[in-house]
Design a protein around this motif. Structure first.
Motif, PDB file in Angstrom:
ATOM      1  N   GLY B  82       0.824  -1.216   0.000  1.00 34.06           N
ATOM      2  CA  GLY B  82       0.000   0.000   0.000  1.00 34.06           C
ATOM      3  C   GLY B  82       0.852   1.257   0.000  1.00 34.06           C
ATOM      4  N   ILE B  85       0.758   1.294   4.035  1.00 25.13           N
ATOM      5  CA  ILE B  85       0.812   0.092   4.882  1.00 25.13           C
ATOM      6  C   ILE B  85       1.480  -1.037   4.093  1.00 25.13           C
ATOM      7  N   GLY B  86       1.629  -2.140   4.746  1.00 27.44           N
ATOM      8  CA  GLY B  86       2.560  -3.168   4.273  1.00 27.44           C
ATOM      9  C   GLY B  86       2.092  -4.001   3.096  1.00 27.44           C
ATOM     10  N   MET B  88       0.999  -7.156   2.723  1.00 30.01           N
ATOM     11  CA  MET B  88       0.393  -8.413   3.157  1.00 30.01           C
ATOM     12  C   MET B  88      -0.603  -8.990   2.151  1.00 30.01           C
TER      13      MET B  88
END
Lengths: 1002, 118
Positions: B82, B85-86, B88
């Protein structure tokens, strides 16, 4: 020059002696002209050191009757001297007649002269540059230097002189040494009386057609020039050689007098029909003491008469004289007759008054001292008009003035204005006071009272900004200052007390319109209450209305106490203590109502600044009891029930603010820094505030600060570029701020949800709004939210959240966050309590709708003892999987536990394999679906009574999926791994939050 | 019937996919019929963005970065990161066909075609 006159008088006396001697000789000769002539010529040679010539000497009886006369014609005194303007002839007398007392002569044999008559006299006296004169023709005494001895009539032979008459005298004196040039033309002098044994009783009449006198300086320039025409002087004197009393009368018909390059007799004065100068001077002189007592004398210049009396001592000069005008003088007419050089100040001025003067002069007149002059002047019915200074006429001027003048070296003069009253337009002015050091740096102590219409001030102030001035001012001013303090104006040195009672005030100054029924203004210079300031200013009144640009204000009971520094400086500073009872103001379409406002502090005005804080540089304590603010942007009023703020240049301490807005209420306290620098975008607005609220409409409150610090035009431009709908007003994170709100809100509504017991820190920093582990309760569930929100553009917002709900009813969860049902469609089939954890990020449009191409997220849902609602899909799956007796007796499907993890990218949600325990069956499910309602799930029966493996694929439209047997994928005893995607995402978000909170913003 | 189910369920499908080399993906692709773009770089990274959301190129905020690999010949695996963010979120697609100008990808809920832009 005095010495010259002395020599002239000595010479004249000597000449007279010679002539008298000639008369005596004549009496001894038997009236024989030839003999007389010979004798006179011979004796003259003994008494006169220069050549003399006589015409015929003869006796006459008729001309000098009853005395016998000796008549000498054509008397020449010849003393050639280079440069003498009259040539070699010093003096010429056409006819010289001496009358002798015949009786005395024949009885006593003594010669007593009664008469001396001279006719057709010409004298050409000359003194060269070295002081040598052509009339120094008499032998000097061997015993004494007569030139230095004082002249005395006692030195003459004993005489009983009764008449001296000189007719047709033309005389000149040219003194090159002292720069004197004097002429007499057509002079007649007649002295009648007695001069006998030192007793004088004489009437002297002097008449001169033209008398002129001119002095020059060392380079020959004229320093003084006087010319008298038709001069008559009559002197009556009685006395002896020590004490003489009499009366002097002088009449001068016309004349000129120039000194210092200025003609003192103006054209108007010269052309006046009145005599130029008349003098009547009774006197009593003591020649020994050189003192003169002046009787009631009168000096009249043109039509202006002065009465004079007093005492004068000539050597050394000392006076004690009183002078007063004879009646009132009309100033305008008098001024017209003064030399034009003296009235240049009067140009463009109309000035008149009846003036009466009374003065005394007393004291010595020496090189360093002048008599002290004390003068009183009274002005009556005066007028003054000078459009360039005061654009209206001042009349009814009445004044009573006193001046004490010491014109000597180091002398200090003063004046007192006992009273001065004047009237102009509708204004009455009263002035009194005193002026010390009148001729130096005047020190003025004045009291002024005036009742004036303010409109009269408009033309005086000559300030184009003062457009209208209505109302009246009652001014009571007391001031002490030096004249030098006014030019240039030094208000710091003024000492003044003023009270101004304004009534019916209606003033328009620049764009400010002030209206007040009554205002009391008090001014004090220097300040006594505000130490160190230039002035105390107090303004008190019942009401004040102000209109200024878009501001329209009404103030009740204004009470302003201001200490001002020098207002002539570029930056005016003030300390103030302002109290306002109530006030209302309309600012554009905004309305403010204040109650009990107190402002105490200081400010410094700097009009060169654009920044509104720097324009005023406040250091102020603000205390407000209540306020109501109506803004068109807000449907409801903002109500402040208490405001206490201490604003300092470096920090603003909000001690307490209580606000009510619609149904919201909150209290705010804490510190804010850099307000000043933030306004002009040079510093970050830093603040650490506590926000407590009973109820808060978060959406509404956010709208209040949305876009703060961003130029509205820039924001609007971005909205247009992004085609943002008018009804979409996303929250724009305030720019250049570093604000932290420590919130505690009992009840709130946010994005349509009721949230209770909201607590946590909200930080706005570096363009990010961060909610750091905000805890709250919603629908009886405890929640925690960590979020980062950015608004780089109105239509491109970013949000990253970590949302954690514990033990929430699934129905309510879906009701609260409908998107959950989209992310996990099967969740709506479950009933019971679950824990929900969502971590996601996405960009949003202006309506907060996710831009699905940017959506990334992960969620976890875990619950125990759930119930599954039966539906066709489940029934179909159960049928394929050969479920038997999998429902409870109440026909409900119970699930022991549920633990789902899923990720989301764009419109596709992937559900990681998870286990469902339904009674004696265990299913593993996984797959994905899209927000377009397409799905692809795989369910696999892992545990069942038959120990058979069955796979089911669910594909197609979610509303009516195709359910079919699928390939078995999982091994026996398969246990799906815990992915932990949400936890990992949460960790990432926490890292992001930490970065945002620790970020060093400028 | 139950036996049939068990027999059917017990059979595994063989992998009949194509063999794709990473170099065939290098470049910029556009999802057919959309404004969605995918870039594949030689260093195994890429971006995807959708101009329909106002994200005009890969450097705009909102453009999603990823790393990608090919395994089992036709399995194209993306790990998305993202903006803040990460990484995942993982998605794996099957490439069913690829040429110099086109690529077909398949996932559980559908197939679509990408056209090479660069």
């Amino acid at each position: 020059m005095k010495k010259g006159w002395k020599i002239a008088l000595i010479s004249l006396g000597s000449l007279l002696g010679v002539l008298l001697l000639a008369v005596c000789i004549a009496l001894y000769v038997v009236f024989n002209p030839r003999q007389l002539t010979k004798i006179v010529n011979r004796l003259a040679a003994d008494y006169v050191m220069c050549e003399t010539k006589f015409g015929e000497v003869d006796l006459t009886l008729f001309k000098t009757f009853p005395d016998a006369g000796l008549k000498v014609s054509d008397v020449y005194v010849i003393n050639p001297m280079e440069g003498a303007p009259g040539g070699e002839v010093v003096a010429y007398v056409g006819n010289l007649t001496v009358g002798v007392d015949v009786k005395k002569f024949f009885k006593e044999g003594t010669v007593v002269v009664h008469q001396v008559l001279l006719d057709e006299v010409t004298a050409n006296l000359y003194i060269d540059k070295d002081g040598n004169s052509n009339f120094d023709i008499f032998p000097k005494s061997e015993d004494e230097d007569t030139s230095s001895a004082p002249f005395s009539l006692d030195s003459l032979p004993e005489i009983d002189l009764r008449k001296v008459k000189i007719s047709n005298l033309d005389a000149s004196l040219l003194d090159l040494k002292d720069g004197l040039d004097a002429t007499l033309n057509g002079v007649g002098l007649e002295v009648e009386g007695r001069l006998q044994e030192g007793i004088v009783d004489a009437d002297i009449d002097f008449k001169g057609d033209v008398v002129s006198l001119q002095t020059t300086d060392s380079i020959g320039d004229t320093t003084m020039s006087a010319q008298a025409e038709n001069l008559k002087v009559a002197l009556n004197a009685k006395g002896n050689m020590e004490q003489v009393a009499g009366k002097l009368k002088l009449e001068l018909n016309e004349g000129l007098f120039m000194t210092g390059g200025i003609q003192m007799v103006s054209d108007n004065l010269y052309e006046s029909s009145s005599d130029l100068l008349t003098v009547e001077l009774p006197f009593d002189a003591n020649l020994k003491d050189m003192t003169v007592k002046l009787g009631d004398s009168r000096l009249k210049l043109d039509d202006y008469a002065l009465n004079i009396s007093g005492d004068v001592r000539l050597d050394p000069m000392w006076v004690d004289v009183a002078v007063e005008t004879d009646g009132e003088w009309q100033a305008a007419e008098l001024l017209e007759k003064l030399p034009k050089e003296f009235i240049t100040w009067k140009k463009g001025m109309d000035l008149d008054a009846k003036v009466a003067l009374r003065a005394t002069a007393k004291g010595s007149l020496t090189d360093s001292t002048m008599p002290l002059i004390s003068a009183q002047a009274q002005l009556a019915d005066g007028r003054f008009y000078m459009p360039t200074a005061v654009p209206y006429k001042v009349n009814r001027i009445n004044a009573d003035l006193v001046a004490n003048l010491d014109l000597g070296n180091g002398g200090v003069s003063d004046a007192v204005v006992k009273s001065l009253k004047a009237h102009t337009q509708g204004t009455d002015i009263k002035l009194s006071g005193s002026i010390d050091d009148l001729l130096g740096d005047m020190r003025i102590d004045a009291a002024l009272k005036a009742a004036l219409p303010l409109e009269d001030l408009v033309p005086i102030l000559n300030d184009s900004s003062l457009r209208e001035a209505g109302g009246d001012a009652d001014v009571d001013l007391k001031a002490r200052f030096r004249l030098s303090d006014l030019d240039p104006l030094d208000l710091n040195r003024l000492n003044a007390d003023a009270s101004i009672a304004l009534s019916k005030l209606d003033v328009v100054y620049d764009s400010i319109h002030a209206v007040a029924p009554k205002l009391d203004v008090a001014l004090r210079l220097p300040a006594t209450e505000h130490k160190g300031k230039m002035a105390d200013v107090k303004v008190v009144g019942p009401k004040l209305k102000l209109a200024m640009g878009n501001i329209d204000a009404r103030i009740d009971n204004p009470d302003l106490d201001i200490g001002l520094n020098d207002v002539t400086r570029e930056q005016v500073a003030a300390a103030f203590d302002v109290k306002i009872g109530d006030a209302e103001a309309n600012i554009d379409s905004m309305m403010v109502s204040l109650e009990g406002l107190k402002l105490k502090g200081s400010a410094r005005l700097d009009s060169t600044q654009q920044n509104i804080i720097r324009q005023y540089n406040p250091d102020v304590d603000i205390d407000l009891h209540g306020a109501v603010l109506y803004m068109p942007e807000l449907p409801d009023a903002v109500r402040l029930s208490q405001l206490a703020v201490a604003y300092r240049p470096d920090i603003c301490n909000i001690r307490s603010v209580e606000v009510k807005l619609a149904h919201s209420d909150f209290q705010l306290y804490g510190d804010v820094e850099n307000v000043e620098g933030w306004i002009d975008h040079k510093k970050v607005l830093r603040g650490d505030l506590n926000f407590t609220s009973g109820y808060a409409d978060v959406d509404q409150l956010l709208s209040l600060i949305s876009g703060m610090g961003t130029d509205p035009d820039t924001l609007e431009q971005m909205r247009q570029e992004d085609n943002v709908p008018a009804d979409a007003n996303p929250f724009i994170v305030p720019k250049d701020v570093d604000l932290t709100l420590h919130t505690h809100i009992k009840r709130s509504v946010a994005f349509g949800n009721d949230l209770n017991d909201v607590a946590g820190a909200v930080t706005m920093r570096g363009g990010k709004a961060v909610l750091d582990q905000i805890g709250f309760v919603c629908k009886a569930a405890t929640m925690q939210l960590t979020a980062v929100y950015e608004s780089p553009r109105p239509d491109n917002l970013f949000v990253a959240i970590d949302f954690h709900l514990l033990d929430i009813l699934i129905d309510e969860l879906i009701d609260m966050i409908p998107t959950i049902d989209t992310l996990v469609p099967m969740l709506s089939a479950f009933q019971g309590n679950a824990n929900f954890h969502l971590a996601a990020e996405t960009y949003l449009n202006a309506r907060y709708q996710p831009k699905m191409s940017t959506l990334l997220g992960a969620a976890a849902i875990a619950g125990n003892d759930l119930t599954v609602l039966d539906n066709n899909t489940i029934a179909s799956i159960a049928k394929i999987m050969q479920f038997k007796s999998w429902k409870d007796k109440d026909n409900k499907i119970r699930i022991d536990s549920l633990d789902v993890e899923l990720t989301c990218f764009r419109k596709v949600i992937e559900v990681y394999p998870f286990l469902l325990n339904i009674g004696k069956y265990q299913i593993c499910a996984s797959g994905m679906h899209s927000l377009d309602n397409q799905c692809g799930y795989h369910l696999e029966l892992l545990k069942n009574p038959l120990m058979a493996k069955v796979g089911v694929d669910i594909k197609g439209d979610l509303s009516s999926p195709k359910i079919s047997l699928g390939q078995v994928k999982y091994a026996d005893y398969y246990r799906p791994d815990k992915q932990g995607v949400v936890e990992k995402q949460t960790l990432e978000l926490k890292r992001l939050v930490k970065q945002a909170l620790e970020a060093k913003v400028r | 019937m139950a036996l049939g189910v068990l027999l059917f369920a017990g059979c595994n499908r063989d992998n009949e996919g194509i063999e794709v080399s990473e170099s065939q993906l290098y470049g910029l692709w556009q999802k057919q019929g959309t404004q969605e773009y995918w870039s594949y770089r030689e260093d195994g990274t890429g971006h995807t963005w959708d101009r329909a959301d106002g994200i005009m190129n890969e450097t705009d905020s909102g453009s999603v970065a990823y790393s990608w690999t090919i395994s089992n010949g036709d399995q194209l695996r993306h790990r998305f990161s993202g903006t803040n963010i990460g990484d995942m979120v993982v998605r794996t697609y099957t490439i069913t066909a690829i040429s110099d100008s086109e690529m077909e990808r398949e996932e559980e809920i559908g197939n679509y075609k990408l056209l090479r832009v660069e």
